[in-house]
Design a protein around this motif. Structure first.
Motif, PDB file in Angstrom:
ATOM      1  N   THR A 109      63.403 101.987  46.963  1.00  0.00           N
ATOM      2  CA  THR A 109      63.310 102.213  48.143  1.00  0.00           C
ATOM      3  C   THR A 109      64.362 101.997  48.902  1.00  0.00           C
ATOM      4  O   THR A 109      64.554 102.435  50.074  1.00  0.00           O
ATOM      5  CB  THR A 109      61.940 101.645  48.792  1.00  0.00           C
ATOM      6  OG1 THR A 109      61.960 100.191  48.754  1.00  0.00           O
ATOM      7  CG2 THR A 109      60.886 102.292  48.056  1.00  0.00           C
ATOM      8  N   TYR A 110      65.288 100.896  48.284  1.00  0.00           N
ATOM      9  CA  TYR A 110      66.439 100.482  49.226  1.00  0.00           C
ATOM     10  C   TYR A 110      67.464 100.068  48.445  1.00  0.00           C
ATOM     11  O   TYR A 110      67.654  99.491  47.202  1.00  0.00           O
ATOM     12  CB  TYR A 110      66.068  99.109  49.731  1.00  0.00           C
ATOM     13  CG  TYR A 110      67.042  98.269  50.677  1.00  0.00           C
ATOM     14  CD1 TYR A 110      66.764  98.100  51.815  1.00  0.00           C
ATOM     15  CD2 TYR A 110      68.044  97.730  50.002  1.00  0.00           C
ATOM     16  CE1 TYR A 110      67.735  97.477  52.827  1.00  0.00           C
ATOM     17  CE2 TYR A 110      69.151  97.013  50.785  1.00  0.00           C
ATOM     18  CZ  TYR A 110      68.964  96.952  51.958  1.00  0.00           C
ATOM     19  OH  TYR A 110      69.960  96.319  53.100  1.00  0.00           O
ATOM     20  N   LEU A 111      68.582 101.010  48.601  1.00  0.00           N
ATOM     21  CA  LEU A 111      69.990 100.792  47.719  1.00  0.00           C
ATOM     22  C   LEU A 111      71.297 100.928  48.449  1.00  0.00           C
ATOM     23  O   LEU A 111      71.329 101.333  49.380  1.00  0.00           O
ATOM     24  CB  LEU A 111      70.026 102.199  46.699  1.00  0.00           C
ATOM     25  CG  LEU A 111      71.377 102.405  45.771  1.00  0.00           C
ATOM     26  CD1 LEU A 111      71.509 100.932  45.018  1.00  0.00           C
ATOM     27  CD2 LEU A 111      71.534 103.611  45.584  1.00  0.00           C
ATOM     28  N   ASP A 112      71.792  99.306  48.537  1.00  0.00           N
ATOM     29  CA  ASP A 112      72.938  99.113  49.031  1.00  0.00           C
ATOM     30  C   ASP A 112      74.363  98.933  48.101  1.00  0.00           C
ATOM     31  O   ASP A 112      74.161  97.850  47.351  1.00  0.00           O
ATOM     32  CB  ASP A 112      72.809  98.215  50.015  1.00  0.00           C
ATOM     33  CG  ASP A 112      73.833  97.915  51.054  1.00  0.00           C
ATOM     34  OD1 ASP A 112      74.900  98.320  50.878  1.00  0.00           O
ATOM     35  OD2 ASP A 112      73.695  97.307  52.095  1.00  0.00           O
ATOM     36  N   LEU A 113      75.243  99.631  47.940  1.00  0.00           N
ATOM     37  CA  LEU A 113      76.398  99.453  47.205  1.00  0.00           C
ATOM     38  C   LEU A 113      77.705  99.448  48.187  1.00  0.00           C
ATOM     39  O   LEU A 113      78.739  99.849  47.406  1.00  0.00           O
ATOM     40  CB  LEU A 113      76.474 100.732  46.221  1.00  0.00           C
ATOM     41  CG  LEU A 113      75.588 100.923  45.161  1.00  0.00           C
ATOM     42  CD1 LEU A 113      75.288 101.971  44.247  1.00  0.00           C
ATOM     43  CD2 LEU A 113      75.047  99.597  44.095  1.00  0.00           C
ATOM     44  N   SER A 114      77.618  99.091  49.323  1.00  0.00           N
ATOM     45  CA  SER A 114      78.599  99.121  50.158  1.00  0.00           C
ATOM     46  C   SER A 114      79.616  98.135  50.013  1.00  0.00           C
ATOM     47  O   SER A 114      79.233  97.104  49.464  1.00  0.00           O
ATOM     48  CB  SER A 114      77.976  99.074  51.557  1.00  0.00           C
ATOM     49  OG  SER A 114      77.580  97.921  52.014  1.00  0.00           O
ATOM     50  N   TRP A 115      80.760  98.490  50.556  1.00  0.00           N
ATOM     51  CA  TRP A 115      82.145  97.678  50.202  1.00  0.00           C
ATOM     52  C   TRP A 115      82.380  96.859  48.989  1.00  0.00           C
ATOM     53  O   TRP A 115      82.625  95.850  48.639  1.00  0.00           O
ATOM     54  CB  TRP A 115      81.978  96.256  51.245  1.00  0.00           C
ATOM     55  CG  TRP A 115      81.580  96.662  52.819  1.00  0.00           C
ATOM     56  CD1 TRP A 115      80.231  96.749  53.395  1.00  0.00           C
ATOM     57  CD2 TRP A 115      82.408  97.299  53.653  1.00  0.00           C
ATOM     58  NE1 TRP A 115      80.506  96.927  54.514  1.00  0.00           N
ATOM     59  CE2 TRP A 115      81.836  97.420  54.855  1.00  0.00           C
ATOM     60  CE3 TRP A 115      83.873  97.362  53.635  1.00  0.00           C
ATOM     61  CZ2 TRP A 115      82.418  97.845  56.084  1.00  0.00           C
ATOM     62  CZ3 TRP A 115      84.335  98.098  54.767  1.00  0.00           C
ATOM     63  CH2 TRP A 115      83.785  98.132  56.070  1.00  0.00           C
TER      64      TRP A 115
END
Length: 351
Positions: A109-115
């Motif tokens: 439900t949550y995916l963060d691949l930033s930076w």
């Protein structure tokens, strides 16, 4: 009939045992079933395709946590099912490519691949809705390229989407933008076409609260006949800086949000006509950024209506106004103003 104490205890014990078999035991709603093997293997496959110079993923497959990927860095699992719900690798200085094994994490439900730096490689294509449960997707400045609309078309539950500063070339077509649950959208730094279409298409996003389309366009005119930006009046943050847009009039295209908008950034566009005076009607504004917008003259008296204004940037414009007049026209919360005279460029901070 006389029942001895010993016989009574015997019959009571038998009755208790029978009841234990007859009454179903309600299972606990909170338990941790541990890591799902298929998902653990998917994570290890993702790790193999990444270059991890700073050992960010050192816990992935570590001996003491080998069997439970829920304990690995950046991973959160459901306590009830054990499925991975959250993958957060933001700012991990990771390089390489993103494995298609990501699509095995069907309960995300949550995916963060930033930076991170994926070096212009493609995000895994997902035409089967493998990631359809996503509510939060952040790929900010992850340096992806290629296409992503096939993934987005299946994310009906998505609420937060940040694709800023990548190079997804299929975002030019607005047909994918049917994400009715979106409240936050940032496409800054991606090439888009026809700004008037983009400012109208968000009428479909009735729950949208924050929109950022900075550095998306290479010019264009926003006509005064453009329909209101958001028919639900929910938008409170709008960033359109660095687009070289010609804004003939703020009204009517922002008419529905004038009482609600808190942050407005139109820097590095061209404001014409009565736009500056119309902005003064946005009484909820706390941050206003109009640097490099070719504003000429003074600050309209209507700016005094913005009593909540805390930050104002009018730098790199052709303004010339005495300090006393400036304070008079900013008579809401003006407690601190930098510069004694406002000439060709200035930055004002109102605390």
């Amino acid at each position: 009939m006389v029942i001895t104490h010993k016989r009574f205890l015997h019959h009571f014990s038998v009755l208790v045992i029978v009841l234990l078999f007859l009454v179903p035991i309600k299972p606990s709603l909170h338990f941790n079933s541990g890591c799902i093997e298929r998902e653990r293997l998917a994570l290890l496959s993702i790790k193999r395709d990444l270059i991890d110079d700073h050992d960010v993923l050192s816990s992935w497959g570590r001996r003491e946590d080998k069997g439970d990927c829920c304990k690995w860095r950046g991973i959160s699992c459901s306590h009830r099912t054990g499925h991975i719900r959250k993958l957060d690798l933001q700012d991990g200085a990771l390089k390489g490519k993103l494995s298609h094994s990501l699509l095995e994490l069907r309960h995300l439900t949550y995916l963060d691949l930033s930076w991170n730096d994926f070096g212009g490689t493609h995000f895994p294509a997902d035409s089967n809705g493998s990631l359809s449960k996503l509510r939060y997707l952040n790929l900010k400045d992850a340096k992806f390229s290629g296409t992503i609309s096939s993934l987005l078309a299946n994310l009906s539950s998505l609420q937060d989407l940040d694709l800023s500063y990548n190079h997804f070339h299929d975002l030019i077509n607005i047909d994918w933008l049917g994400l009715s649950s979106l409240s936050y959208l940032d496409l800054s730094g991606n090439p888009l076409a026809r700004p008037s279409d983009w400012l109208q298409i968000v009428n479909k996003l009735l729950h949208l609260e924050s929109l950022a389309l900075s550095s998306c366009f290479s010019g264009g005119v926003i006509p005064p006949t453009l329909s209101p930006v958001n028919s639900s009046s929910s938008l409170y943050t709008l960033h359109l800086s660095d687009n070289n847009l010609v804004i003939l009039s703020i009204h009517p295209w922002l008419s529905n949000i004038t009482q609600n908008i808190v942050q407005l950034d139109l820097s590095s566009n061209l404001l014409q006509g009565s736009s500056l005076a119309e902005i003064g009607n946005m009484i909820s504004l706390e941050g206003l950024y109009l640097a490099n917008t070719s504003v000429v003259g003074g600050i309209p008296k209507s700016f005094g209506n913005m009593s909540r204004l805390a930050s104002l940037d009018l730098s790199n414009n052709n303004l010339s106004i005495p300090l006393s007049h400036l304070i008079q026209n900013l008579s809401g919360k003006a407690e601190k103003i930098t510069d004694e005279l406002i000439h060709s460029s200035f930055l004002i901070m109102i605390l």
